[in-house]
Design a protein around this motif. Sequence first.
Motif, PDB file in Angstrom:
ATOM      1  N   ASN A   6       0.843  -1.182   0.000  1.00 54.26           N
ATOM      2  CA  ASN A   6       0.000   0.000   0.000  1.00 54.26           C
ATOM      3  C   ASN A   6       0.882   1.238   0.000  1.00 54.26           C
ATOM      4  O   ASN A   6       1.414   1.647   1.021  1.00 54.26           O
ATOM      5  CB  ASN A   6      -0.909  -0.014   1.241  1.00 54.26           C
ATOM      6  N   HIS A   7       1.041   1.813  -1.148  1.00 58.70           N
ATOM      7  CA  HIS A   7       1.939   2.957  -1.259  1.00 58.70           C
ATOM      8  C   HIS A   7       1.377   4.227  -0.630  1.00 58.70           C
ATOM      9  O   HIS A   7       2.073   5.232  -0.543  1.00 58.70           O
ATOM     10  CB  HIS A   7       2.302   3.200  -2.715  1.00 58.70           C
ATOM     11  N   LYS A   8       0.103   4.169  -0.219  1.00 54.97           N
ATOM     12  CA  LYS A   8      -0.489   5.365   0.403  1.00 54.97           C
ATOM     13  C   LYS A   8       0.222   5.697   1.705  1.00 54.97           C
ATOM     14  O   LYS A   8       0.193   6.839   2.171  1.00 54.97           O
ATOM     15  CB  LYS A   8      -1.968   5.155   0.664  1.00 54.97           C
ATOM     16  N   ALA A   9       0.867   4.683   2.293  1.00 50.07           N
ATOM     17  CA  ALA A   9       1.585   4.910   3.558  1.00 50.07           C
ATOM     18  C   ALA A   9       2.671   5.969   3.403  1.00 50.07           C
ATOM     19  O   ALA A   9       3.076   6.602   4.382  1.00 50.07           O
ATOM     20  CB  ALA A   9       2.192   3.610   4.050  1.00 50.07           C
ATOM     21  N   TRP A  10       3.132   6.145   2.158  1.00 49.90           N
ATOM     22  CA  TRP A  10       4.174   7.151   1.927  1.00 49.90           C
ATOM     23  C   TRP A  10       3.713   8.549   2.320  1.00 49.90           C
ATOM     24  O   TRP A  10       4.525   9.402   2.660  1.00 49.90           O
ATOM     25  CB  TRP A  10       4.600   7.151   0.454  1.00 49.90           C
ATOM     26  N   PHE A  11       2.381   8.758   2.275  1.00 50.39           N
ATOM     27  CA  PHE A  11       1.874  10.086   2.651  1.00 50.39           C
ATOM     28  C   PHE A  11       2.168  10.399   4.122  1.00 50.39           C
ATOM     29  O   PHE A  11       2.195  11.550   4.521  1.00 50.39           O
ATOM     30  CB  PHE A  11       0.372  10.188   2.378  1.00 50.39           C
TER      31      PHE A  11
END
Lengths: 288, 91
Positions: A6-11
Motif C-alpha cells: 500500500n503505497h499510500k503509507a508514503w503520505f
Amino acid sequence: MEKTVNHKAWFLVLPVLVLVAFSAVIPLMTVVNYAFQDTFGNNVFFWHGLGWFEELLASDRMWNALWRQLAFSGIILAIEIPLGVLVALNMPKRGVWASVVLVLMSLPLLIPWNVVGTIWQIFGRVDIGLLGYTLNSLGISYNYTQNPAHAWATVIVMDVWHWTSLVALLAYAGLQSIPDAYYQAAKIDQASRWKVFRYIELPKMAGVLMIAVLLRFMDSFMIYTEPFVVTGGGPGNATTFLSIDLVKMALGQFDLGPAAAFSLMYFLVILLISWVFYTVMTNLDKRG
Amino acid sequence: MSWMAWTQPTAIFFIIIALLLVTFTVLAIRFPETPRRGVLGIETTRGDRLFITLLGSAFINLAWLGVMGAAMQPWALLICLVYAAAVFRWV
C-alpha cells in the motif's frame, strides 16, 4: 501471510519531507540560486551566469585551500586510524579497567570543538603555554603563530588528540564482537600475533573501520572551529582550510555569489567522496 | 518570492531535477527491478545510476568550464548526455 502493498503509507512521511524541505532542501536551492548572481546589497541581485564558477576555477585561492584540506584529511587519517587500532588492541578486554579505560577514552570526545581549540591555543603559546614554553626552554624553536610547519603540526596533533579515541572506541567495539573460538583456533594453529591480527582481527574490524574512516574523513574535511581558534587560518594562509576560506569569503568579505559557488563545489566534492565510501562500505557488507 | 531572488534558469534546473526524481519514482513503483552489477563491480538500481549520472554531470560541467571557458558550456551538456547513456547502459 501475504503482505499487502500500500503505497499510500508514503503520505505519512509527508510532514518530515516538508520539514526537511524547509530546513535543508530549499536553503540548498537558494545557495545554487545565489551562485549565479551578484549583489551589491539592498537585496538587489544581478544575473552573473557562470562567472563565479569560472573565476573560482581559475583562481589559486580555492585550489590551494582544497589541496591543504585534502592533505590535512589524508594526514590525520593516516595517523588516527592505525593509532586508534593500536590503542584498541591494547585496551583491557574485561574487568574494572575495561570500564575505566572506556570512560577515559571517551573524555576527549565530550569536549566542545572551540574548547579544544582554546586548550591548544594556550597550550602551544610560547609565553604562557606549557607546550610552547617547554619546547623553547629545551632549545627547540617552536612558534605556531609564525612558522607554517609548526602551525600544521599543532593543528594535526590537536585533531589526533581530539579524535583518535573515536577510532579506538569503534575498533574496540569491532574487536569485542570476535568470539573467543577464533583466538583458540589460531592458538591451536600456532598463529603468530601478526597473523592473528591480519587474518582474524582486521577482517572482523573492517566494517567499523570503514565507518571510522568515513566519519573522520567527513569531519576533518569540514573542520572549521579548531584550526580557526588556534591559528585563525594562519600564519598567512598556511592553515586556511576550505571551510575557513569559505567563511572568510561569505561573512568576512560578504561575497555571496562567489561564496555560494565555492560552497557548491565543496559540497560536490564531499558528496562524491562520501558516495565512494558508502558504496565501498555497503559492498563490503554484502560480501561480508 | 522575489525576496529570495529566484531566477528562471535556476527554476528550470530544479524543475528538471524534480521531474527526473518523480519519473524515476514512478518507474520504480510501476516496474520494480532487481539491482544489477555493471562495469564498476557494484550493485546499482535505476536510482543509483541516476545519482551517478547527475553527480558525474556536475563534475563534467565544472571540468569543461575550467578547461574550455563559459562560452563553450552548452557542449558540456552533450558530453553529459553521452555519459548518461553510458552509465545507464554499462554501470
